[in-house]
Design a protein around this motif. Structure first.
Motif, PDB file in Angstrom:
ATOM      1  N   PHE A  39      -0.443  11.839  -8.347  1.00 56.96           N
ATOM      2  CA  PHE A  39       0.505  10.727  -8.431  1.00 56.96           C
ATOM      3  C   PHE A  39       0.081   9.732  -9.507  1.00 56.96           C
ATOM      4  CE2 PHE A  39       0.967  12.165  -4.016  1.00 56.96           C
ATOM      5  CZ  PHE A  39       2.343  12.243  -3.891  1.00 56.96           C
ATOM      6  N   ARG A  40       1.037   9.033 -10.069  1.00 58.89           N
ATOM      7  CA  ARG A  40       0.763   7.860 -10.882  1.00 58.89           C
ATOM      8  C   ARG A  40       0.780   6.654  -9.955  1.00 58.89           C
ATOM      9  NH1 ARG A  40       5.627   7.712 -13.513  1.00 58.89           N
ATOM     10  NH2 ARG A  40       5.001   5.868 -14.667  1.00 58.89           N
ATOM     11  N   VAL A  41       0.115   5.581 -10.366  1.00 58.13           N
ATOM     12  CA  VAL A  41      -0.027   4.415  -9.492  1.00 58.13           C
ATOM     13  C   VAL A  41       0.327   3.131 -10.240  1.00 58.13           C
ATOM     14  CG1 VAL A  41      -1.639   3.056  -8.112  1.00 58.13           C
ATOM     15  CG2 VAL A  41      -1.813   5.552  -8.116  1.00 58.13           C
ATOM     16  N   ALA A  42       1.010   2.242  -9.557  1.00 64.07           N
ATOM     17  CA  ALA A  42       1.270   0.895 -10.066  1.00 64.07           C
ATOM     18  C   ALA A  42       0.796  -0.096  -9.009  1.00 64.07           C
ATOM     19  CB  ALA A  42       2.755   0.692 -10.348  1.00 64.07           C
ATOM     20  N   PHE A  43       0.218  -1.198  -9.463  1.00 66.48           N
ATOM     21  CA  PHE A  43      -0.205  -2.257  -8.553  1.00 66.48           C
ATOM     22  C   PHE A  43       0.744  -3.445  -8.723  1.00 66.48           C
ATOM     23  CE2 PHE A  43      -4.338  -0.642  -7.292  1.00 66.48           C
ATOM     24  CZ  PHE A  43      -4.676   0.219  -8.334  1.00 66.48           C
ATOM     25  N   TRP A  44       1.263  -3.951  -7.602  1.00 67.28           N
ATOM     26  CA  TRP A  44       2.007  -5.204  -7.679  1.00 67.28           C
ATOM     27  C   TRP A  44       1.165  -6.266  -6.980  1.00 67.28           C
ATOM     28  CZ3 TRP A  44       4.481  -9.075  -4.816  1.00 67.28           C
ATOM     29  CH2 TRP A  44       5.313  -9.905  -5.588  1.00 67.28           C
ATOM     30  N   ARG A  45       0.722  -7.234  -7.770  1.00 62.27           N
ATOM     31  CA  ARG A  45      -0.175  -8.270  -7.255  1.00 62.27           C
ATOM     32  C   ARG A  45       0.578  -9.591  -7.117  1.00 62.27           C
ATOM     33  NH1 ARG A  45      -3.168  -5.528 -11.440  1.00 62.27           N
ATOM     34  NH2 ARG A  45      -4.935  -4.357 -10.582  1.00 62.27           N
ATOM     35  N   TYR A  46       0.163 -10.401  -6.162  1.00 66.77           N
ATOM     36  CA  TYR A  46       0.810 -11.690  -5.939  1.00 66.77           C
ATOM     37  C   TYR A  46      -0.207 -12.647  -5.318  1.00 66.77           C
ATOM     38  CZ  TYR A  46       1.015 -10.082  -1.075  1.00 66.77           C
ATOM     39  OH  TYR A  46       0.691  -9.628   0.171  1.00 66.77           O
ATOM     40  N   GLN A  47       0.052 -13.932  -5.453  1.00 64.02           N
ATOM     41  CA  GLN A  47      -0.801 -14.959  -4.864  1.00 64.02           C
ATOM     42  C   GLN A  47      -0.329 -15.178  -3.426  1.00 64.02           C
ATOM     43  OE1 GLN A  47      -3.461 -16.338  -6.381  1.00 64.02           O
ATOM     44  NE2 GLN A  47      -3.094 -15.056  -8.170  1.00 64.02           N
ATOM     45  N   SER A  48      -1.064 -14.633  -2.486  1.00 62.71           N
ATOM     46  CA  SER A  48      -0.550 -14.525  -1.126  1.00 62.71           C
ATOM     47  C   SER A  48      -0.698 -15.775  -0.263  1.00 62.71           C
ATOM     48  CB  SER A  48      -1.255 -13.363  -0.411  1.00 62.71           C
ATOM     49  OG  SER A  48      -2.646 -13.642  -0.279  1.00 62.71           O
ATOM     50  N   LEU A  49      -1.523 -16.714  -0.664  1.00 64.72           N
ATOM     51  CA  LEU A  49      -1.889 -17.777   0.261  1.00 64.72           C
ATOM     52  C   LEU A  49      -0.846 -18.871   0.458  1.00 64.72           C
ATOM     53  CD1 LEU A  49      -5.672 -18.260  -0.568  1.00 64.72           C
ATOM     54  CD2 LEU A  49      -4.645 -16.945   1.291  1.00 64.72           C
ATOM     55  N   PHE A  50      -0.224 -19.331  -0.620  1.00 69.36           N
ATOM     56  CA  PHE A  50       0.514 -20.584  -0.501  1.00 69.36           C
ATOM     57  C   PHE A  50       2.030 -20.491  -0.626  1.00 69.36           C
ATOM     58  CE2 PHE A  50      -3.761 -21.637  -2.150  1.00 69.36           C
ATOM     59  CZ  PHE A  50      -4.221 -22.312  -1.036  1.00 69.36           C
ATOM     60  N   ASP A  51       2.584 -19.375  -1.050  1.00 63.31           N
ATOM     61  CA  ASP A  51       4.034 -19.261  -1.166  1.00 63.31           C
ATOM     62  C   ASP A  51       4.615 -18.537   0.045  1.00 63.31           C
ATOM     63  OD1 ASP A  51       4.775 -20.530  -3.665  1.00 63.31           O
ATOM     64  OD2 ASP A  51       3.650 -18.946  -4.666  1.00 63.31           O
ATOM     65  N   THR A  52       5.905 -18.643   0.205  1.00 61.94           N
ATOM     66  CA  THR A  52       6.571 -18.009   1.336  1.00 61.94           C
ATOM     67  C   THR A  52       6.776 -16.518   1.085  1.00 61.94           C
ATOM     68  OG1 THR A  52       8.783 -18.382   0.442  1.00 61.94           O
ATOM     69  CG2 THR A  52       7.824 -20.145   1.809  1.00 61.94           C
ATOM     70  N   ILE A  53       7.007 -15.786   2.143  1.00 58.97           N
ATOM     71  CA  ILE A  53       7.299 -14.360   2.013  1.00 58.97           C
ATOM     72  C   ILE A  53       8.564 -14.153   1.188  1.00 58.97           C
ATOM     73  CG2 ILE A  53       8.022 -12.309   3.294  1.00 58.97           C
ATOM     74  CD1 ILE A  53       6.138 -13.226   5.546  1.00 58.97           C
ATOM     75  N   GLU A  54       9.546 -14.989   1.406  1.00 55.65           N
ATOM     76  CA  GLU A  54      10.802 -14.859   0.668  1.00 55.65           C
ATOM     77  C   GLU A  54      10.584 -15.050  -0.829  1.00 55.65           C
ATOM     78  OE1 GLU A  54      14.645 -13.765   0.328  1.00 55.65           O
ATOM     79  OE2 GLU A  54      13.446 -13.755   2.161  1.00 55.65           O
ATOM     80  N   HIS A  55       9.707 -15.967  -1.196  1.00 54.03           N
ATOM     81  CA  HIS A  55       9.382 -16.178  -2.614  1.00 54.03           C
ATOM     82  C   HIS A  55       8.794 -14.910  -3.219  1.00 54.03           C
ATOM     83  CE1 HIS A  55       7.742 -18.133  -6.233  1.00 54.03           C
ATOM     84  NE2 HIS A  55       6.636 -17.461  -5.975  1.00 54.03           N
ATOM     85  N   HIS A  56       7.830 -14.322  -2.529  1.00 57.18           N
ATOM     86  CA  HIS A  56       7.216 -13.091  -3.023  1.00 57.18           C
ATOM     87  C   HIS A  56       8.230 -11.950  -3.054  1.00 57.18           C
ATOM     88  CE1 HIS A  56       3.422 -15.109  -2.899  1.00 57.18           C
ATOM     89  NE2 HIS A  56       3.351 -15.141  -1.582  1.00 57.18           N
ATOM     90  N   ALA A  57       9.074 -11.881  -2.032  1.00 56.39           N
ATOM     91  CA  ALA A  57      10.054 -10.802  -1.945  1.00 56.39           C
ATOM     92  C   ALA A  57      11.043 -10.845  -3.102  1.00 56.39           C
ATOM     93  CB  ALA A  57      10.797 -10.878  -0.609  1.00 56.39           C
ATOM     94  N   THR A  58      11.445 -12.040  -3.487  1.00 58.32           N
ATOM     95  CA  THR A  58      12.367 -12.183  -4.621  1.00 58.32           C
ATOM     96  C   THR A  58      11.732 -11.652  -5.898  1.00 58.32           C
ATOM     97  OG1 THR A  58      13.422 -14.112  -3.607  1.00 58.32           O
ATOM     98  CG2 THR A  58      13.699 -13.834  -5.989  1.00 58.32           C
ATOM     99  N   GLN A  59      10.473 -11.984  -6.118  1.00 59.32           N
ATOM    100  CA  GLN A  59       9.773 -11.508  -7.314  1.00 59.32           C
ATOM    101  C   GLN A  59       9.559  -9.999  -7.264  1.00 59.32           C
ATOM    102  OE1 GLN A  59       6.215 -13.978  -7.506  1.00 59.32           O
ATOM    103  NE2 GLN A  59       7.229 -15.315  -8.975  1.00 59.32           N
ATOM    104  N   PHE A  60       9.207  -9.489  -6.091  1.00 55.68           N
ATOM    105  CA  PHE A  60       8.975  -8.050  -5.955  1.00 55.68           C
ATOM    106  C   PHE A  60      10.271  -7.275  -6.154  1.00 55.68           C
ATOM    107  CE2 PHE A  60       7.493  -4.404  -3.047  1.00 55.68           C
ATOM    108  CZ  PHE A  60       6.851  -3.765  -4.095  1.00 55.68           C
ATOM    109  N   SER A  61      11.367  -7.802  -5.640  1.00 52.49           N
ATOM    110  CA  SER A  61      12.660  -7.162  -5.818  1.00 52.49           C
ATOM    111  C   SER A  61      13.017  -7.055  -7.296  1.00 52.49           C
ATOM    112  CB  SER A  61      13.744  -7.946  -5.072  1.00 52.49           C
ATOM    113  OG  SER A  61      15.021  -7.395  -5.299  1.00 52.49           O
ATOM    114  N   THR A  62      12.768  -8.128  -8.041  1.00 54.84           N
ATOM    115  CA  THR A  62      13.032  -8.119  -9.487  1.00 54.84           C
ATOM    116  C   THR A  62      12.182  -7.069 -10.185  1.00 54.84           C
ATOM    117  OG1 THR A  62      13.613 -10.471  -9.465  1.00 54.84           O
ATOM    118  CG2 THR A  62      12.973  -9.509 -11.590  1.00 54.84           C
TER     119      THR A  62
END
Length: 198
Positions: A39-62
């Motif tokens: 398999f090929r692999v991609a990492f999606w990284r985010y700053q998990s501590l201070f933003d909401t799940i919805e904030h991260h989800a919007t960025q991940f969706s994009t």
């Protein structure tokens, strides 16, 4: 930073997303095993501590709909809070080239530890409130389409997200392995189940 390995012999891409308080490094052992299976692999990284799940989800969706638009097909393997972000992101927009999703130790109905932590830290760490096993919490209001093929793997010795909190109504299958919340990322049994599903 979101790294995507270049195409190689039509190898299918697997996107890895880490959990709360972690970094992409936590997913490296799993990535190495996936590469060894072609398999090929991609990492999606985010700053998990201070933003909401919805904030991260919007960025991940994009990321999924734009950055991966030219992928023939891709799967997602998500750990802990990353699993909830994944579910929320897919609710925003389901990419037509999305394959299957594997959720590792996901707090699908919340975490009792997050509930306790939210009383002390919820003001500063909004995701603690959102990941609580309170009936009114974000995670317990989050729905997932039954058209998405999702597999769940829980850790038998997980003290952060008990096995009973990992079940998802519309999951394709559910498995439990002898692992803790974080050691599930190193579990050979969990890896074999991931590969057999995707």
């Amino acid at each position: 930073m979101k790294l995507i390995e270049p195409p190689a012999d039509n190898a299918v891409l697997v996107v890895l997303i880490h959990g709360f308080g972690a970094t992409g490094i936590a997913m490296w052992p799993l990535a190495a095993r996936l590469r060894s299976r072609g398999f090929r692999v991609a990492f999606w990284r985010y700053q998990s501590l201070f933003d909401t799940i919805e904030h991260h989800a919007t960025q991940f969706s994009t990321y999924l709909t734009q950055d991966l638009a030219n992928e023939r097909r891709f799967h997602i393997v998500a750990h802990s809070m990353g699993a909830i972000i994944t579910r929320a992101a897919i609710n925003h927009s389901r990419p037509s080239n999305l394959g299957r999703i594997v959720l590792l130790a996901p707090p699908n109905t919340g975490s009792p530890i997050a509930k306790r932590a939210a009383k002390l830290l919820g003001r500063f760490l909004p995701s603690m409130r959102e990941l609580s096993n309170e009936e009114s919490s974000y995670v317990n209001q989050l729905h997932t389409s039954d058209e998405i093929e999702i597999g769940v793997i829980a850790g038998k010795f997980d003290l952060l997200v008990p096995v009973q909190n990992t079940f998802l109504k519309d999951q394709c299958w559910h498995a439990t392995v002898n692992a803790t919340h974080n050691s599930i990322l190193l579990s050979k049994a969990a890896f074999n189940k991931i590969v057999s599903f995707i």
